[in-house]
Design a protein around this motif. Structure first.
Motif, mmCIF file in Angstrom:
data_model
loop_
_atom_site.group_PDB
_atom_site.id
_atom_site.type_symbol
_atom_site.label_atom_id
_atom_site.label_comp_id
_atom_site.label_asym_id
_atom_site.label_seq_id
_atom_site.Cartn_x
_atom_site.Cartn_y
_atom_site.Cartn_z
ATOM 1 N N ARG A 12 0.848 -1.194 0.000
ATOM 2 C CA ARG A 12 0.000 0.000 0.000
ATOM 3 C C ARG A 12 0.875 1.233 0.000
ATOM 4 O O ARG A 12 1.879 1.297 0.701
ATOM 5 C CB ARG A 12 -0.910 0.003 1.223
ATOM 6 N N LEU A 13 0.479 2.189 -0.796
ATOM 7 C CA LEU A 13 1.203 3.453 -0.817
ATOM 8 C C LEU A 13 0.774 4.306 0.365
ATOM 9 O O LEU A 13 -0.347 4.188 0.867
ATOM 10 C CB LEU A 13 0.953 4.192 -2.128
ATOM 11 N N PRO A 59 -8.778 2.207 6.514
ATOM 12 C CA PRO A 59 -8.910 0.755 6.710
ATOM 13 C C PRO A 59 -9.517 0.012 5.532
ATOM 14 O O PRO A 59 -9.174 -1.151 5.309
ATOM 15 C CB PRO A 59 -9.796 0.640 7.946
ATOM 16 N N ASP A 60 -10.400 0.643 4.759
ATOM 17 C CA ASP A 60 -11.122 -0.102 3.725
ATOM 18 C C ASP A 60 -10.846 0.348 2.297
ATOM 19 O O ASP A 60 -11.471 -0.133 1.366
ATOM 20 C CB ASP A 60 -12.623 -0.067 4.000
ATOM 21 N N THR A 61 -9.917 1.268 2.113
ATOM 22 C CA THR A 61 -9.552 1.723 0.775
ATOM 23 C C THR A 61 -8.041 1.923 0.721
ATOM 24 O O THR A 61 -7.376 1.931 1.752
ATOM 25 C CB THR A 61 -10.244 3.058 0.408
ATOM 26 N N GLY A 62 -7.531 2.097 -0.455
ATOM 27 C CA GLY A 62 -6.106 2.369 -0.559
ATOM 28 C C GLY A 62 -5.613 2.298 -1.980
ATOM 29 O O GLY A 62 -6.311 1.853 -2.886
ATOM 30 N N VAL A 63 -4.392 2.746 -2.135
ATOM 31 C CA VAL A 63 -3.707 2.669 -3.414
ATOM 32 C C VAL A 63 -2.525 1.729 -3.221
ATOM 33 O O VAL A 63 -1.761 1.867 -2.269
ATOM 34 C CB VAL A 63 -3.223 4.058 -3.885
ATOM 35 N N PHE A 64 -2.408 0.771 -4.118
ATOM 36 C CA PHE A 64 -1.319 -0.195 -4.061
ATOM 37 C C PHE A 64 -0.296 0.150 -5.118
ATOM 38 O O PHE A 64 -0.656 0.554 -6.229
ATOM 39 C CB PHE A 64 -1.852 -1.616 -4.265
ATOM 40 N N GLY A 65 0.965 -0.026 -4.765
ATOM 41 C CA GLY A 65 2.044 0.251 -5.697
ATOM 42 C C GLY A 65 2.948 -0.954 -5.854
ATOM 43 O O GLY A 65 3.169 -1.701 -4.899
ATOM 44 N N ALA A 66 3.443 -1.145 -7.054
ATOM 45 C CA ALA A 66 4.417 -2.193 -7.343
ATOM 46 C C ALA A 66 5.767 -1.518 -7.543
ATOM 47 O O ALA A 66 5.893 -0.604 -8.372
ATOM 48 C CB ALA A 66 4.014 -2.967 -8.593
ATOM 49 N N PHE A 67 6.746 -1.972 -6.784
ATOM 50 C CA PHE A 67 8.089 -1.391 -6.835
ATOM 51 C C PHE A 67 9.069 -2.410 -7.381
ATOM 52 O O PHE A 67 9.041 -3.575 -7.002
ATOM 53 C CB PHE A 67 8.546 -0.970 -5.433
ATOM 54 N N GLU A 68 9.929 -1.932 -8.253
ATOM 55 C CA GLU A 68 11.008 -2.748 -8.792
ATOM 56 C C GLU A 68 12.299 -1.985 -8.510
ATOM 57 O O GLU A 68 12.483 -0.870 -9.005
ATOM 58 C CB GLU A 68 10.796 -2.937 -10.292
ATOM 59 N N VAL A 73 6.530 1.103 -10.412
ATOM 60 C CA VAL A 73 6.285 0.724 -11.810
ATOM 61 C C VAL A 73 4.822 0.413 -12.098
ATOM 62 O O VAL A 73 4.453 0.203 -13.248
ATOM 63 C CB VAL A 73 7.160 -0.472 -12.248
ATOM 64 N N GLY A 74 3.981 0.381 -11.067
ATOM 65 C CA GLY A 74 2.568 0.090 -11.288
ATOM 66 C C GLY A 74 1.737 0.493 -10.092
ATOM 67 O O GLY A 74 2.236 0.516 -8.959
ATOM 68 N N VAL A 75 0.459 0.814 -10.343
ATOM 69 C CA VAL A 75 -0.459 1.218 -9.279
ATOM 70 C C VAL A 75 -1.877 0.757 -9.589
ATOM 71 O O VAL A 75 -2.244 0.558 -10.747
ATOM 72 C CB VAL A 75 -0.481 2.757 -9.081
ATOM 73 N N VAL A 76 -2.656 0.595 -8.547
ATOM 74 C CA VAL A 76 -4.099 0.412 -8.662
ATOM 75 C C VAL A 76 -4.732 0.926 -7.369
ATOM 76 O O VAL A 76 -4.164 0.779 -6.286
ATOM 77 C CB VAL A 76 -4.507 -1.058 -8.916
ATOM 78 N N GLY A 77 -5.895 1.549 -7.509
ATOM 79 C CA GLY A 77 -6.618 2.054 -6.346
ATOM 80 C C GLY A 77 -7.844 1.216 -6.059
ATOM 81 O O GLY A 77 -8.486 0.688 -6.971
ATOM 82 N N VAL A 106 3.054 -7.823 -12.961
ATOM 83 C CA VAL A 106 2.872 -6.674 -12.074
ATOM 84 C C VAL A 106 1.391 -6.377 -11.871
ATOM 85 O O VAL A 106 0.926 -6.191 -10.742
ATOM 86 C CB VAL A 106 3.631 -5.437 -12.599
ATOM 87 N N GLY A 107 0.628 -6.336 -12.959
ATOM 88 C CA GLY A 107 -0.812 -6.075 -12.855
ATOM 89 C C GLY A 107 -1.516 -7.132 -12.024
ATOM 90 O O GLY A 107 -2.372 -6.823 -11.193
ATOM 91 N N ARG A 108 -1.148 -8.368 -12.223
ATOM 92 C CA ARG A 108 -1.735 -9.479 -11.457
ATOM 93 C C ARG A 108 -1.420 -9.318 -9.970
ATOM 94 O O ARG A 108 -2.287 -9.494 -9.118
ATOM 95 C CB ARG A 108 -1.210 -10.817 -11.987
#
Length: 176
Positions: A12-13, A59-68, A73-77, A106-108
């Motif tokens: 989570r970011l 607690p119930d929401t967030g933005v996720f980040g993928a780090f390399e 390198v990737g995000v989804v909210g 990454v998306g997966r």
């Protein structure tokens, strides 16, 4: 929650990630304007404080980040409707994987993390998302997680002088 796919770490970011998130989002808005409801012109001058607010941990929401290698390198909210009559509905937004990270899971990994949070939330029954109808890779990814198409809106979004159709998708995450 932290997930790793090869050399990619998903977490989570937090507000401290605002500059990296903003840079990646602006890159996505420029590279794929048809994939976002917002535009580069609308967001390019946003103060970083506004971006930090998006990344405030709830607690119930967030933005996720993928780090390399510590590079985002990737995000989804993951969002959730706030009005009482709709609080059982969550939604995914802002999914983007940088071009040089596409095809490596990454998306997966991002979707795994967002869905894990969604499934842990009491009262959250299903998720929705909207995706450009021409984005075959994204459609296939969402379908592989069980999302189904529930509607298509012709000319849903104007991009430059053209229009794009959007597909709305649905995934039940709780039993009755």
């Amino acid at each position: 929650m932290t997930t790793t796919v090869s050399a990619v770490q998903v977490r989570r970011l937090v507000p401290a990630d605002a500059l990296a998130f903003q840079a990646l989002r602006l890159s996505g808005l420029q590279a794929h304007p048809e994939a976002f409801g917002s535009s580069y012109a609308e967001e390019k001058d946003w103060p970083v404080e506004r971006v930090r607010e998006w990344l405030t941990v709830r607690p119930d929401t967030g933005v996720f980040g993928a780090f390399e290698n510590e590079r985002l390198v990737g995000v989804v909210g993951l969002g959730r409707q706030t009005r009482a009559n709709f609080a059982h509905v969550g939604f995914l937004w802002g999914m983007y994987v940088h071009t040089d990270a596409v095809g490596r899971g990454v998306g997966r990994a991002l979707l795994d993390a967002a869905l894990a949070l969604a499934r842990s939330q009491p009262g959250l029954r299903h998720l929705t998302l909207q995706v450009n109808a021409d984005n075959r890779a994204a459609l296939a990814l969402y379908q592989s997680f069980g999302f189904v198409e529930i509607g298509r809106e012709p000319d849903a979004m104007r991009v430059g002088n053209g229009f794009c159709d959007d597909i709305r998708m649905y995934l039940p995450i709780a039993t009755r």
